[in-house]
Enzyme design. Structure first.
Site: not given
Ligand code: AMP
Ligand code: MG
Length: 489
Positions: A176, A90, A252
C-alpha cells in the site's frame, strides 16, 4: 516511466531518531506470486506497468530482493482502541520498505502489509490473509474512485503459505502507498511516555513534510491541530455521504493526513440503516455507521490531548487552545456533510430547509429499507418512477418528491444539467460486501483472480456506465444481505 531500479528513494521517516521505528527485514511468504497489479497506483510512483511482468517483480516488491535505497522499518505507535488506551501498538505486520520520491517531489511510502513479524507484533504472526488483503486492495481503490482521501494499493502478492486464523487461510501481502502512514497513535505514544522532545520532532516532521504552509503560522502546532481536525471532520462527512462504515475507528487507525486508513471489517450500506454495525466484534455498536461523526471527535480529542504539551508552555492556555480547536469540529462536519448531501440532491444553492429535506428522505429510506446507493443514483436519472419503485410505501415517496420538486423549482433547476451533475456525485457502483466476497471465494476456492481485476476497474470509475458489468449496479443477492465481517485479518 521508470523501471524498479530507477525508482528514487528518499526515506525521510527513517531519518528520524531511533525510537520512532525499528529497522528490520521482511519475511517473504512461501512460494509467492503476483495476484493483482494496479497500474493507476504504479503511475503515481512513475513505475512502468510492464515492470509487473518481470520474473523478479514479486521478489522485489515483497522486500525479498531489496532495491537500492530501501530501508525497511516498522513504526512505533500507541492508540485508543474501543475507547481504551493501549500503550504500545506499532506496525505489527506492516513494514515500510522506503519512500519513493517522484520527479515532481511527491513522496509515496511503499508499505507492505503482512510482511512478517516485527518488534510490535506482540502475539501476532505478522501476516495478513488473502481475504483481508483483497478487501483492502479493492476498497482503498474504490474510495479513491469515489473521490475520498485514502491510502492506495499497488498490488497483492499471494502465496502457498498457510496462516492460522479461525481456520487455515492462505497468506498474502498488500503493497500500500500513502504520502505518510503517520497516525494519531504515533503522537499519543510520545505523549503518554512523556517523551516530549520526540513529540516535538514528530510534529515538526509532519508539518515540514505534509503541512509546510503551517510553519509560517504564529503557533504552527495549534495550526496543525486545526488542520487535522478539519481534514478528519471532512473525511468523515465524506464517509457518511457515501454510506461507508470504517468498522474500527481506533485512534491508531486515524491518519494525520485525513486519509482513510486500515481497512478491516468495513462495509458500505446496502439499505439505509443508520445503526449499521459492520464489525461483527463490535458488540455495543461503538463504531456503528451513525456513530462515526462523534467517534471522529473522540479521536481528534485524543490527538489534541497528545499534542497539548506543544500548544503552549502554560498548560491552561494549551487546554484553552485545544478546546477552541475541538469546538470547530462539529460545525466543520455539519457544513461539509450538508454541502455533500446538497450536491447529491442536485441542489445548487443553499437554503435553510435543505437539511430537513435530506433528513426526510433518509427517514423514509430507513423506514422502507430502501437502498442508499440506488436511491441517490435513481434520483439522478430524471425518471421519478425509478426512485419510486425503490420504496414500499409509494405515497411516502411521492410526498417527499413533491417537496423536492418544489425545492428544485425555487432555484430554477434544469433537469438535464442537474442530472449530469448528480451522476458525478452519486455512484452507480459501490463495493458491496457481496462483491468483495465473490472475489474472495473465487480466489480462495479456485485460484481465480480475474474477479479482483474486474472489480478494480469498475470501482476506480464508479460514476461511469460499465455496460458489461451492469450486474453490479443492482441489489445485493439474497445470500449476501447481511455478511458479518470479523476483525481477524
Ligand atoms: P488493526 O486492528 O489491523 O488496526 O491492528 C491493530 C494492531 O494489531 C496494530 O498494531 C497491528 O499492527 C497489530 N496486528 C494486527 N494483526 C496482526 C498480526 N497478524 N500480527 C501482528 N500484529 C498484528
Ligand atoms: Mg491498524
Amino acid at each position: 516511466m521508470k523501471t524498479l531500479e530507477q525508482l528514487q528513494f528518499n526515506n525521510t521517516f527513517s531519518r528520524l531518531p531511533t525510537g520512532f521505528y525499528s529497522r528490520l527485514q521482511t519475511t517473504p511468504l512461501a512460494q509467492q506470486f503476483l495476484i493483482s497489479f494496479n497500474p493507476a497506483a504504479a503511475e503515481l510512483i512513475e513505475l512502468h506497468a510492464s515492470e509487473a511482468q518481470r520474473a523478479d517483480f514479486v521478489d522485489v516488491i515483497s522486500g525479498k530482493k531489496l532495491l537500492p535505497g530501501c530501508d525497511p522499518i516498522a513504526a512505533c505507535y500507541a492508540g485508543h482502541q474501543f475507547g481504551h488506551y493501549v500503550p504500545r501498538l506499532g506496525d505489527g505486520r506492516a513494514i515500510l520498505l522506503g519512500e519513493v520520491e517522484t520527479a515532481s517531489g511527491q513522496h509515496w511510502d511503499l508499505q507492505l502489509k503482512g510482511a512478517g513479524v516485527t518488534p510490535y507484533s506482540r502475539s501476532g504472526d505478522g501476516r495478513a490473509v488473502l481475504r483481508s488483503t483483497i478487501r483492502e486492495y479493492l476498497c482503498s481503490e474504490a474510495m479513491h474512485g469515489l473521490g475520498i482521501p485514502t491510502t492506495r494499493a499497488l498490488c497483492i502478492i499471494g502465496s502457498q503459505e498457510e496462516v492460522y486464523r479461525e481456520s487455515i487461510e492462505p497468506g498474502a501481502m498488500l503493497l500500500r502507498m500513502a504520502p505518510s502512514h503517520v497516525r494519531f497513535g504515533n503522537f499519543e505514544y510520545y505523549f503518554y511516555t512523556q517523551q516530549f522532545e520526540h513529540l516535538k520532532t514528530l510534529a515538526d516532521y509532519v508539518i515540514s513534510h505534509f503541512y509546510p504552509q503551517l510553519a509560517e503560522e504564529k503557533n504552527p502546532y495549534q495550526a496543525l491541530l486545526q488542520q487535522v481536525i478539519k481534514r478528519t471532520a471532512e473525511l468523515i462527512a465524506r464517509w457518511q455521504s457515501v454510506g461507508f462504515a470504517h468498522g474500527v475507528m481506533n485512534s491508531d487507525n486515524m491518519s494525520v493526513l485525513g486519509l482513510t486508513l486500515d481497512y478491516g471489517p468495513y462495509g458500505f450500506l446496502d439499505h439505509y440503516d443508520p445503526d449499521y454495525i459492520c464489525n461483527h466484534s463490535d458488540h455495543h455498536g461503538r463504531y456503528a455507521f451513525n456513530k462515526q461523526p462523534e467517534t471522529g471527535l473522540f479521536n481528534v480529542s485524543c490527538f489534541a490531548q497528545a499534542i497539548l504539551p506543544l500548544l503552549d508552555e502554560d498548560t491552561d492556555a494549551g487546554v484553552a487552545l485545544a478546546r477552541s480547536a475541538l469546538n470547530e469540529y462539529e460545525a466543520i462536519f455539519v457544513q461539509h456533510y450538508a454541502f455533500l448531501m446538497r450536491a447529491k440532491l442536485g441542489l445548487q444553492t443553499a437554503q435553510k430547509d435543505d437539511q430537513k429535506l435530506c433528513n426526510d428522505l433518509l427517514a423514509i429510506m430507513q423506514k422502507n429499507q430502501a437502498d442508499y446507493t440506488l436511491v441517490f443514483r435513481s434520483l439522478s436519472q430524471q425518471d421519478a418512477s425509478l426512485s419510486r419503485d425503490l420504496f414500499m410505501d409509494r405515497s411516502a415517496f411521492d410526498d417527499w418528491y413533491q417537496q423536492y420538486r418544489a425545492r428544485l423549482l425555487q432555484e430554477n433547476s434544469q433537469d438535464s444539467s442537474r442530472s449530469a451533475a448528480m451522476k458525478q456525485v452519486n455512484p452507480k457502483y459501490i463495493l458491496r460486501n457481496y462483491m468483495a466476497e465473490m472475489a474472495i471465494r473465487l480466489a480462495e476456492d479456485r485460484q481465480d483472480y480475474s474477479e479482483i481485476d474486474r472489480q478494480l476497474g469498475l470501482l476506480q470509475s464508479p460514476f461511469e456506465e460499465h455496460n458489461a458489468l451492469e450486474r453490479y449496479a443492482g441489489y445485493p443477492p439474497e445470500w449476501a444481505q447481511r455478511i458479518a465481517v470479523s476483525c481477524s485479518s
